[in-house]
Design a protein around this motif. Structure first.
Motif, mmCIF file in Angstrom:
data_model
loop_
_atom_site.group_PDB
_atom_site.id
_atom_site.type_symbol
_atom_site.label_atom_id
_atom_site.label_comp_id
_atom_site.label_asym_id
_atom_site.label_seq_id
_atom_site.Cartn_x
_atom_site.Cartn_y
_atom_site.Cartn_z
ATOM 1 N N TYR A 45 -10.715 5.120 -4.212
ATOM 2 C CA TYR A 45 -9.440 5.229 -4.923
ATOM 3 C C TYR A 45 -8.274 4.787 -4.044
ATOM 4 O O TYR A 45 -7.351 4.117 -4.518
ATOM 5 C CB TYR A 45 -9.211 6.664 -5.412
ATOM 6 N N ASP A 46 -8.301 5.153 -2.776
ATOM 7 C CA ASP A 46 -7.195 4.771 -1.889
ATOM 8 C C ASP A 46 -7.048 3.254 -1.817
ATOM 9 O O ASP A 46 -5.947 2.718 -1.927
ATOM 10 C CB ASP A 46 -7.408 5.350 -0.486
ATOM 11 N N ARG A 47 -8.161 2.558 -1.655
ATOM 12 C CA ARG A 47 -8.102 1.098 -1.579
ATOM 13 C C ARG A 47 -7.664 0.484 -2.897
ATOM 14 O O ARG A 47 -6.826 -0.424 -2.936
ATOM 15 C CB ARG A 47 -9.465 0.540 -1.152
ATOM 16 N N ALA A 48 -8.231 0.975 -3.996
ATOM 17 C CA ALA A 48 -7.893 0.415 -5.303
ATOM 18 C C ALA A 48 -6.438 0.685 -5.672
ATOM 19 O O ALA A 48 -5.744 -0.192 -6.195
ATOM 20 C CB ALA A 48 -8.829 0.980 -6.369
ATOM 21 N N LEU A 49 -5.960 1.889 -5.381
ATOM 22 C CA LEU A 49 -4.579 2.237 -5.717
ATOM 23 C C LEU A 49 -3.586 1.487 -4.840
ATOM 24 O O LEU A 49 -2.515 1.067 -5.307
ATOM 25 C CB LEU A 49 -4.361 3.741 -5.588
ATOM 26 N N GLU A 50 -3.914 1.310 -3.571
ATOM 27 C CA GLU A 50 -3.028 0.553 -2.690
ATOM 28 C C GLU A 50 -2.851 -0.874 -3.210
ATOM 29 O O GLU A 50 -1.726 -1.394 -3.273
ATOM 30 C CB GLU A 50 -3.588 0.533 -1.274
ATOM 31 N N ALA A 51 -3.946 -1.509 -3.612
ATOM 32 C CA ALA A 51 -3.872 -2.874 -4.135
ATOM 33 C C ALA A 51 -3.127 -2.906 -5.461
ATOM 34 O O ALA A 51 -2.299 -3.795 -5.704
ATOM 35 C CB ALA A 51 -5.282 -3.435 -4.310
ATOM 36 N N LEU A 52 -3.392 -1.925 -6.310
ATOM 37 C CA LEU A 52 -2.741 -1.884 -7.616
ATOM 38 C C LEU A 52 -1.247 -1.648 -7.484
ATOM 39 O O LEU A 52 -0.429 -2.321 -8.134
ATOM 40 C CB LEU A 52 -3.385 -0.785 -8.460
ATOM 41 N N ARG A 53 -0.860 -0.706 -6.625
ATOM 42 C CA ARG A 53 0.562 -0.402 -6.446
ATOM 43 C C ARG A 53 1.328 -1.549 -5.809
ATOM 44 O O ARG A 53 2.544 -1.636 -5.960
ATOM 45 C CB ARG A 53 0.706 0.869 -5.603
ATOM 46 N N ALA A 54 0.628 -2.440 -5.113
ATOM 47 C CA ALA A 54 1.285 -3.613 -4.534
ATOM 48 C C ALA A 54 1.632 -4.636 -5.609
ATOM 49 O O ALA A 54 2.481 -5.506 -5.393
ATOM 50 C CB ALA A 54 0.385 -4.256 -3.485
ATOM 51 N N ARG A 55 0.990 -4.525 -6.779
ATOM 52 C CA ARG A 55 1.195 -5.507 -7.840
ATOM 53 C C ARG A 55 2.063 -5.007 -8.979
ATOM 54 O O ARG A 55 2.729 -5.790 -9.645
ATOM 55 C CB ARG A 55 -0.158 -5.944 -8.414
ATOM 56 N N LYS A 56 2.066 -3.683 -9.220
ATOM 57 C CA LYS A 56 2.783 -3.166 -10.390
ATOM 58 C C LYS A 56 3.006 -1.664 -10.241
ATOM 59 O O LYS A 56 2.327 -1.005 -9.447
ATOM 60 C CB LYS A 56 1.979 -3.434 -11.662
ATOM 61 N N PRO A 57 3.938 -1.110 -11.027
ATOM 62 C CA PRO A 57 4.093 0.351 -11.031
ATOM 63 C C PRO A 57 2.877 0.997 -11.690
ATOM 64 O O PRO A 57 2.387 0.518 -12.710
ATOM 65 C CB PRO A 57 5.358 0.575 -11.868
ATOM 66 N N GLU A 111 -5.767 -3.665 -15.296
ATOM 67 C CA GLU A 111 -4.831 -3.062 -14.343
ATOM 68 C C GLU A 111 -4.139 -1.888 -15.023
ATOM 69 O O GLU A 111 -3.257 -2.084 -15.868
ATOM 70 C CB GLU A 111 -3.822 -4.097 -13.846
ATOM 71 N N PRO A 112 -4.527 -0.661 -14.676
ATOM 72 C CA PRO A 112 -4.001 0.512 -15.384
ATOM 73 C C PRO A 112 -2.515 0.759 -15.126
ATOM 74 O O PRO A 112 -1.977 0.427 -14.068
ATOM 75 C CB PRO A 112 -4.836 1.663 -14.825
ATOM 76 N N ASP A 113 -1.896 1.386 -16.121
ATOM 77 C CA ASP A 113 -0.537 1.904 -15.984
ATOM 78 C C ASP A 113 -0.588 3.375 -15.571
ATOM 79 O O ASP A 113 0.339 3.884 -14.952
ATOM 80 C CB ASP A 113 0.208 1.774 -17.320
ATOM 81 N N LEU A 114 -1.675 4.020 -15.935
ATOM 82 C CA LEU A 114 -1.912 5.432 -15.624
ATOM 83 C C LEU A 114 -3.310 5.547 -15.040
ATOM 84 O O LEU A 114 -4.276 5.077 -15.642
ATOM 85 C CB LEU A 114 -1.798 6.270 -16.903
ATOM 86 N N VAL A 115 -3.421 6.146 -13.853
ATOM 87 C CA VAL A 115 -4.736 6.389 -13.240
ATOM 88 C C VAL A 115 -4.913 7.893 -13.090
ATOM 89 O O VAL A 115 -4.086 8.569 -12.452
ATOM 90 C CB VAL A 115 -4.863 5.704 -11.871
ATOM 91 N N ILE A 116 -5.960 8.412 -13.689
ATOM 92 C CA ILE A 116 -6.266 9.840 -13.641
ATOM 93 C C ILE A 116 -7.452 10.024 -12.713
ATOM 94 O O ILE A 116 -8.521 9.446 -12.938
ATOM 95 C CB ILE A 116 -6.558 10.378 -15.053
ATOM 96 N N THR A 117 -7.261 10.793 -11.653
ATOM 97 C CA THR A 117 -8.269 10.889 -10.605
ATOM 98 C C THR A 117 -8.841 12.296 -10.456
ATOM 99 O O THR A 117 -8.143 13.286 -10.668
ATOM 100 C CB THR A 117 -7.687 10.486 -9.231
ATOM 101 N N PRO A 118 -10.105 12.384 -10.032
ATOM 102 C CA PRO A 118 -10.666 13.671 -9.620
ATOM 103 C C PRO A 118 -10.259 13.934 -8.172
ATOM 104 O O PRO A 118 -9.717 13.041 -7.503
ATOM 105 C CB PRO A 118 -12.173 13.444 -9.734
ATOM 106 N N LEU A 119 -10.531 15.113 -7.679
ATOM 107 C CA LEU A 119 -10.193 15.432 -6.288
ATOM 108 C C LEU A 119 -10.917 16.694 -5.834
ATOM 109 O O LEU A 119 -11.449 17.446 -6.649
ATOM 110 C CB LEU A 119 -8.675 15.589 -6.129
#
Length: 202
Positions: A148-160, A123-131
């Motif tokens: 990324y949207d799905r993964a980040l939504e789930a990750l942000r629901a669990r931690k900063p 579970e990353p603390d920093l996510v670096i994305t392409p765009l």
């Protein structure tokens, strides 16, 4: 004809934006070096003690800004590295697996280079994305899979988690089509500068 559906508008934009990014890559062949250098100070301030923290990067393809030099820099500073891996092409489920740049990668469920399933999901603390494009308010337009949207939504629901987009300065845009589920960037890093969304006037 005016396109009002955000999903349709995104699809229509992507061909143009991919061609634009190819041109920007030709114009800025040293962007990866410049970006890595510009990242040093802000990331050190944001994460003064990165020991035990996880930074998820990506395996740059085609005209995407390569994060490889930045990855080496983060690893040397004490970060644990990870790469995204799509585990199910049908559901688009994506995780971030531990990454050792010295070890070979495999192809994930959608054919992208990723660590093998033997590597643990982190579970990353920093996510670096392409765009493909970004706005000053943090709106990010990606390739269209929604991984990324799905993964980040789930990750942000669990931690900063801090989400940093890598791009060429010329990829900034206005009035990008977006939807409520789209996950926004916290900051953007280009060959010109590092800017947080707050600094950009969100």
């Amino acid at each position: 004809m005016t396109i009002t559906d955000p999903g349709v508008a995104k699809t229509a934009l992507r061909v143009f934006l991919r061609n634009q990014r190819k041109q920007l890559a030709l114009e800025h062949p040293e962007a990866d070096w410049m970006i890595a250098e510009l990242a040093r100070e802000p990331l050190a301030k944001l994460f003064p003690n990165p020991a035990g923290k996880v930074a998820a990067l990506y395996y740059g393809l085609g005209s995407e800004v390569s994060p490889r030099i930045l990855a080496d820099q983060l690893r040397d500073a004490g970060w644990t590295l990870a790469l995204p891996a799509v585990e199910d092409a049908e559901t688009g489920h994506m995780v971030f697996r531990a990454w050792d740049p010295a070890q070979p990668l495999i192809h994930d469920a959608i054919g992208l280079r990723a660590p093998p399933p033997s590597q643990p999901a982190l579970e990353p603390d920093l996510v670096i994305t392409p765009l493909l494009a970004f706005q000053a308010d943090g709106v990010r337009l990606g390739q269209g899979g929604g991984y990324y949207d799905r993964a980040l939504e789930a990750l942000r629901a669990r931690k900063p988690v801090f989400v940093l987009g890598l791009a060429y300065g010329g990829q900034q845009a206005e009035n990008l089509p977006h939807e409520p589920h789209d996950q926004r960037l916290d900051a953007i890093l280009t060959e010109k500068e590092y800017r947080t969304v707050k600094d950009m006037g969100r």
